[in-house]
Design a protein around this motif. Structure first.
Motif, PDB file in Angstrom:
ATOM      1  N   SER A  83      -1.001   7.994   1.202  1.00  0.00           N
ATOM      2  CA  SER A  83      -1.318   9.385   0.935  1.00  0.00           C
ATOM      3  C   SER A  83      -0.875  10.176   2.137  1.00  0.00           C
ATOM      4  O   SER A  83      -0.781   9.863   3.348  1.00  0.00           O
ATOM      5  N   ARG A  84      -0.820  11.576   1.896  1.00  0.00           N
ATOM      6  CA  ARG A  84      -0.425  12.452   3.071  1.00  0.00           C
ATOM      7  C   ARG A  84      -1.524  12.656   4.037  1.00  0.00           C
ATOM      8  O   ARG A  84      -1.217  12.684   5.205  1.00  0.00           O
ATOM      9  N   SER A  85      -2.842  12.230   3.816  1.00  0.00           N
ATOM     10  CA  SER A  85      -3.983  12.249   4.756  1.00  0.00           C
ATOM     11  C   SER A  85      -3.976  11.028   5.540  1.00  0.00           C
ATOM     12  O   SER A  85      -4.687  10.737   6.582  1.00  0.00           O
ATOM     13  N   ASP A  86      -3.335   9.979   5.072  1.00  0.00           N
ATOM     14  CA  ASP A  86      -3.460   8.704   5.826  1.00  0.00           C
ATOM     15  C   ASP A  86      -2.786   8.571   7.161  1.00  0.00           C
ATOM     16  O   ASP A  86      -1.602   9.240   7.371  1.00  0.00           O
ATOM     17  N   TYR A  91       0.895  -1.104  -0.067  1.00  0.00           N
ATOM     18  CA  TYR A  91      -0.025  -0.010  -0.080  1.00  0.00           C
ATOM     19  C   TYR A  91       0.854   1.303  -0.017  1.00  0.00           C
ATOM     20  O   TYR A  91       1.755   1.224   0.677  1.00  0.00           O
ATOM     21  N   SER A  92       0.323   2.162  -0.868  1.00  0.00           N
ATOM     22  CA  SER A  92       1.363   3.470  -0.950  1.00  0.00           C
ATOM     23  C   SER A  92       0.539   4.694  -0.014  1.00  0.00           C
ATOM     24  O   SER A  92      -0.661   5.052  -0.780  1.00  0.00           O
TER      25      SER A  92
END
Length: 224
Positions: free
Chosen positions: A162-165, A159-160
């Protein structure tokens, strides 16, 4: 039946690094060397307890079945990312597994017995690992021959973030081999207001663990 919350985002790299540090302590006591090669920042969507369980079971088996005569035991651990997949490999130079046993080792309660070797346990580790990997849309592979070691490879979706994760900061559990053993025949103070449990178990570590967990709520009497 174990219910996992696979909506969480975890760093497989961080959890594995913590686990290796713990298992090196166990392996050192048995004259076994652990070598590792890990890529950083490998993530997946998965319950951290599921990752914890996968790593625990593979490393525990590797230590349990690895030769340690004259400090020759060696376990090699690898974690890489390839084509958006996580490749996690644990290889040892231990006793290995006969070809005709390969189809059985992921069956619950199946255990490989070796002469002159006390391998206590319930035979559930690889069955649970197989179940978790399958639920995560992954697969587990085995290459082994008797007296030539074993190599387990687990392939999982990467999984990559995101900034909000939000990445969960999971503190890993210690394997049962690091729990303190209770004194033989030790009994907690009997209290009439508690129900009483009598536990019979052939694994000393498991017995100690059960006493530790259940003693606050029950009078616990044990037998091996």
């Amino acid at each position: 039946q174990v219910f996992y919350d696979h909506s969480q985002i975890e760093s497989f790299s961080d959890i594995l690094r913590q686990k290796i540090n713990i298992y090196k302590e166990i392996a050192d006591r048995q004259g076994i060397k652990i070598l590792s090669s890990m890529e950083k920042d490998i993530y997946m969507k998965c319950d951290p307890f599921a990752i914890d369980m996968i790593i625990n079971n593979l490393l525990d088996n590797a230590v349990k079945y690895t030769a340690n005569e004259e400090n020759t035991g060696l376990i090699t651990i690898s974690l890489v990312r390839k084509h958006n997949r996580i490749i996690f490999t644990v290889k040892d130079n231990g006793r290995g597994i006969k070809k005709d046993m390969h189809q059985h080792i992921f069956t619950p309660y199946y255990q490989i017995s070796h002469a002159k070797r006390n391998t206590q346990g319930m035979g559930m580790g690889l069955a649970i690992t197989h179940m978790i990997v399958k639920k995560l849309q992954g697969k587990i592979q085995l290459e082994s021959e008797e007296n030539k070691g074993a190599e387990f490879t687990i392939i999982l979706p990467c999984y990559s973030p995101s900034r909000s994760d939000e990445i969960t900061d999971k503190q890993v559990s210690k394997p049962m081999d690091m729990l303190p053993l209770m004194e033989k025949n030790s009994l907690s103070e009997f209290r009439a207001d508690k129900k009483t449990l009598f536990i019979v178990e052939d694994n000393d570590r498991m017995l100690s663990f059960l006493v530790q967990v259940l003693s606050p709520d029950y009078n616990v009497i044990t037998a091996v």
